[in-house]
Design a protein around this motif. Structure first.
Motif, PDB file in Angstrom:
ATOM      1  N   ARG A   1     -21.367 -49.019-135.403  1.00  0.00           N
ATOM      2  CA  ARG A   1     -21.812 -49.919-134.335  1.00  0.00           C
ATOM      3  C   ARG A   1     -21.195 -51.297-134.574  1.00  0.00           C
ATOM      4  O   ARG A   1     -21.537 -51.989-135.531  1.00  0.00           O
ATOM      5  CB  ARG A   1     -23.335 -50.030-134.333  1.00  0.00           C
ATOM      6  CG  ARG A   1     -24.015 -48.669-134.244  1.00  0.00           C
ATOM      7  CD  ARG A   1     -25.420 -48.738-133.735  1.00  0.00           C
ATOM      8  NE  ARG A   1     -26.378 -49.317-134.633  1.00  0.00           N
ATOM      9  CZ  ARG A   1     -27.699 -49.226-134.447  1.00  0.00           C
ATOM     10  NH1 ARG A   1     -28.181 -48.561-133.396  1.00  0.00           N
ATOM     11  NH2 ARG A   1     -28.528 -49.781-135.285  1.00  0.00           N
TER      12      ARG A   1
ATOM     13  N   GLY B   1     -23.712 -53.933-134.774  1.00  0.00           N
ATOM     14  CA  GLY B   1     -24.910 -53.440-135.443  1.00  0.00           C
ATOM     15  C   GLY B   1     -25.507 -54.462-136.396  1.00  0.00           C
ATOM     16  O   GLY B   1     -25.008 -55.585-136.541  1.00  0.00           O
TER      17      GLY B   1
ATOM     18  N   ALA C   1     -34.264 -53.199-139.552  1.00  0.00           N
ATOM     19  CA  ALA C   1     -34.009 -53.401-138.117  1.00  0.00           C
ATOM     20  C   ALA C   1     -33.454 -52.095-137.589  1.00  0.00           C
ATOM     21  O   ALA C   1     -32.811 -51.360-138.333  1.00  0.00           O
ATOM     22  CB  ALA C   1     -32.991 -54.509-137.897  1.00  0.00           C
TER      23      ALA C   1
HETATM   24  C1  FMN Z   1     -27.315 -40.831-139.238  1.00  0.00           C
HETATM   25  C2  FMN Z   1     -28.382 -41.878-139.467  1.00  0.00           C
HETATM   26  C3  FMN Z   1     -29.131 -41.813-140.617  1.00  0.00           C
HETATM   27  C4  FMN Z   1     -30.099 -42.793-140.888  1.00  0.00           C
HETATM   28  N1  FMN Z   1     -30.813 -42.700-142.045  1.00  0.00           N
HETATM   29  C5  FMN Z   1     -31.714 -43.662-142.331  1.00  0.00           C
HETATM   30  C6  FMN Z   1     -32.459 -43.601-143.566  1.00  0.00           C
HETATM   31  O1  FMN Z   1     -32.277 -42.715-144.390  1.00  0.00           O
HETATM   32  N2  FMN Z   1     -33.357 -44.602-143.815  1.00  0.00           N
HETATM   33  C7  FMN Z   1     -33.584 -45.621-142.908  1.00  0.00           C
HETATM   34  O2  FMN Z   1     -34.434 -46.472-143.183  1.00  0.00           O
HETATM   35  N3  FMN Z   1     -32.870 -45.705-141.749  1.00  0.00           N
HETATM   36  C8  FMN Z   1     -31.941 -44.762-141.446  1.00  0.00           C
HETATM   37  N4  FMN Z   1     -31.215 -44.856-140.276  1.00  0.00           N
HETATM   38  C9  FMN Z   1     -31.387 -46.049-139.398  1.00  0.00           C
HETATM   39  C10 FMN Z   1     -30.327 -47.135-139.662  1.00  0.00           C
HETATM   40  O3  FMN Z   1     -30.165 -47.394-141.039  1.00  0.00           O
HETATM   41  C11 FMN Z   1     -30.698 -48.456-138.975  1.00  0.00           C
HETATM   42  O4  FMN Z   1     -30.788 -48.268-137.584  1.00  0.00           O
HETATM   43  C12 FMN Z   1     -29.736 -49.572-139.308  1.00  0.00           C
HETATM   44  O5  FMN Z   1     -30.250 -50.825-138.903  1.00  0.00           O
HETATM   45  C13 FMN Z   1     -28.399 -49.344-138.634  1.00  0.00           C
HETATM   46  O6  FMN Z   1     -27.476 -50.336-139.058  1.00  0.00           O
HETATM   47  P1  FMN Z   1     -26.213 -50.725-138.150  1.00  0.00           P
HETATM   48  O7  FMN Z   1     -26.795 -51.323-136.892  1.00  0.00           O
HETATM   49  O8  FMN Z   1     -25.465 -51.693-138.988  1.00  0.00           O
HETATM   50  O9  FMN Z   1     -25.466 -49.464-137.890  1.00  0.00           O
HETATM   51  C14 FMN Z   1     -30.284 -43.870-139.975  1.00  0.00           C
HETATM   52  C15 FMN Z   1     -29.520 -43.910-138.801  1.00  0.00           C
HETATM   53  C16 FMN Z   1     -28.583 -42.929-138.544  1.00  0.00           C
HETATM   54  C17 FMN Z   1     -27.760 -43.008-137.266  1.00  0.00           C
END
Ligand code: FMN
Length: 197
Positions: A18, A21, A167
């Motif tokens: 993202r 993101g 977040a």
């Molecule tokens: C494939 C996938 C796996 C995820 N696994 C976790 C997880 O193990 N623990 C958690 O707290 N969030 C998890 N998330 C949520 C993301 O970490 C969270 O939305 C984060 O803020 C996304 O960061 P970004 O906006 O920089 O991509 C996951 C999201 C995705 C798409």
């Protein structure tokens, strides 16, 4: 007002798919602090680049080896990593650790360690991470943070600081003003006082 220091180069490795993101937003805040302290920053979005997994050929360990044997986008990144004064690594938590994009990058740094040890020893590093769950333990963020700590201690690099927070939707992290301020301060520290913990 920009504070004048020698112009340091910061390379920012973004491991989220993202573009706007949360981990990238945190990294942008680190950049803001670093630029205010006189540095220049270059961002690399790892997602979408051609970065193959390490194939364990150990070509990088052969005497007189000059580079990783895999000819892909990491070859350009290696040079930038060597030249940068500091790195920022930003990643979301995926399945209780860093994203696959970030891990591919980390594994390929194995070659850098074997061929250009000096490029890693003493390198200043900042880490930015985001997760959806309540805290670093529930989310699994600690696993990634620990990996960065162990890997960079192993190669003699210096983690100047790590910022991380909860977040979910892209940009939600902006509402955590204390964390944004922490990220900005980390950017300044990365440039001005990287040896202070
Ligand atoms: C494939 C996938 C796996 C995820 N696994 C976790 C997880 O193990 N623990 C958690 O707290 N969030 C998890 N998330 C949520 C993301 O970490 C969270 O939305 C984060 O803020 C996304 O960061 P970004 O906006 O920089 O991509 C996951 C999201 C995705 C798409």
């Amino acid at each position: 007002m920009t504070e004048k220091t020698d112009s340091k180069k910061i390379l920012v490795l973004l491991g989220s798919p993202r573009k706007k993101g949360n981990s990238t937003t945190l990294a942008e805040e680190i950049i803001k602090g670093a630029e205010a302290a006189g540095a220049t920053a270059e961002k690399i979005y790892l997602h979408g680049l051609k970065i193959a997994p390490c194939q364990a050929c150990y070509a990088c360990r052969k005497p007189n080896s000059r580079s990783c044997a895999i000819d892909d986008d990491m070859q350009v990144i290696y040079q930038k990593l060597i030249e940068a004064d500091a790195w920022v690594i930003a990643s979301p938590v995926y399945w209780f650790t860093m994203s696959a994009q970030t891990k591919l990058f980390m594994d390929r740094c194995f070659a850098l360690f074997n061929i250009h040890k000096e490029a890693l020893a003493g390198k200043s590093i900042a880490v930015a991470m985001s997760y959806a769950d309540a805290d670093p333990f529930m989310s699994g963020c600690v696993n990634a943070l620990r990996t960065f700590q162990d890997a960079f201690a192993y190669v003699g690099a210096n983690i100047v600081g790590m910022v991380y927070g909860s977040a979910d939707k892209p940009g939600d992290i902006k509402s955590n003003q204390a964390l944004m301020a922490e990220a900005e301060a980390l950017g300044r520290r990365l440039v001005r006082n990287p040896n202070a913990s």
